[in-house]
Design an enzyme around this catalytic site. Structure first.
Site, PDB file in Angstrom:
ATOM      1  CB  SER A 139      -0.883  -0.003   1.253  1.00 23.46           C
ATOM      2  OG  SER A 139      -1.531   1.237   1.449  1.00 23.46           O
ATOM      3  CE1 TYR A 152      -4.921  -1.654   4.862  1.00 25.59           C
ATOM      4  CE2 TYR A 152      -3.588   0.261   4.309  1.00 25.59           C
ATOM      5  CZ  TYR A 152      -4.369  -0.812   3.918  1.00 25.59           C
ATOM      6  OH  TYR A 152      -4.582  -1.044   2.580  1.00 25.59           O
TER       7      TYR A 152
END
Length: 301
Positions: A139, A152
């Site tokens: 990501s 995350y």
């Protein structure tokens, strides 16, 4: 369309919706036979049926090694081998460490990072036998930190470094490893967060570009499918993240952190209040805490 993947078998985790579903469709359109591995069996079955009889689906929680082994065994029996693995399954929460239940934070890391590791371990002998390719979905959160995304960010940073080390380990086996860095993609996960948390939506809008950019699922999938076809080591969505990657050390300086706090800091207490008022931790469309198919039944369309 050119059948770049004719005769190839691709195993995709997390293909029930979002990026995984769009990548699966793109690969199938270019001739690949698919093993769809993930949660939401009704959606997996419907997708496999829509794509045609050349594809298989397997219910699986990527945090369950036994379930992954069953899915891999089923893939070998149904499709004959594995050439490509897209380790895409992932979940997210948009809460601070102080307000998120610890088990939810652990679950994010368990699925996003350990699920990638487990997927690689389960498939590696078969991918190596075909000198194949892995695409591990990290990501933009691996490139720069933001409040409300601690677990995350940790999980996706781990995926990046795991992929970097794996690439070195597998070079002599002829296996290539790519790492994908999508920013905000217009998936259910992102839409749910924006609906649930106005403070999160405003945070995204205050980020400097390209971190404030939202890309369509179709554009993201097209970039990832192209990266798979070219066995790329890195893919950024949008491409401008590549420049950020080259300059990433500057993002962890004290100056950069103060600038980030100036933009986002005032919204953190509001994010915490809004998140604490919700009656759930994960988004409405997340299947974050589900269990694997205990019977281990494998199904073909």
């Amino acid at each position: 369309m050119t059948e770049d993947f004719a005769g190839k078998v691709a195993l995709v985790t997390g293909p029930a919706r979002g990026i995984g579903e769009a990548v699966a469709r793109g690969l199938a359109a270019r001739g690949a036979r698919l093993a769809l591995v993930g949660m939401e069996p009704e959606r997996l079955e419907a997708l496999a049926r829509e794509l045609g009889p050349a594809h298989a689906w397997f219910p699986c929680d990527v945090s369950d090694q036994a379930a992954l082994e069953r899915a891999v065994s089923g893939t070998l029996a149904a499709l004959g081998g594995i050439d490509v693995v897209i380790a895409n399954a992932g979940i997210g929460i948009f809460r601070t460490v102080a307000t998120a239940p610890v088990e939810a934070q652990v679950r994010v890391i368990e699925v996003n990072l350990l699920g990638v590791l487990r997927t690689v371990v389960a498939t590696l002998p078969h991918v190596a036998a075909r000198r194949g390719y892995y695409l591990l979905v990290s990501s933009a959160a691996a490139l720069a930190a933001a409040p409300g995304l601690a677990a995350y960010c940790a999980s996706k940073s781990g995926v990046e470094q795991f992929g970097n080390a794996l690439r070195l380990e597998l070079a002599d086996k002829g296996v290539a490893v790519g790492v994908a860095h999508p920013c905000w993609i217009d998936t259910d996960l992102v839409r749910d967060a924006r609906r649930d948390l106005d403070a999160f939506d405003r945070m995204v809008s205050r980020l400097p570009p390209p971190f404030s950019t939202t890309t369509s699922v179709s554009a993201c999938a097209a970039a990832l499918v192209d990266a798979i076809a070219r066995r790329r080591r890195k893919v950024f969505v949008p491409r401008s993240l590549g420049l950020i990657f080259a300059l990433r050390s500057a993002l962890s300086t004290g100056i950069a952190e103060r600038l980030m706090l100036g933009r986002l800091g005032p919204l953190v207490p509001e994010l915490e209040r809004q998140a604490s008022s919700l009656d759930r931790v994960f988004g409405a469309h997340s299947v974050a805490m589900g269990e694997s198919d205990a019977a281990g039944r494998d199904r073909r369309s």
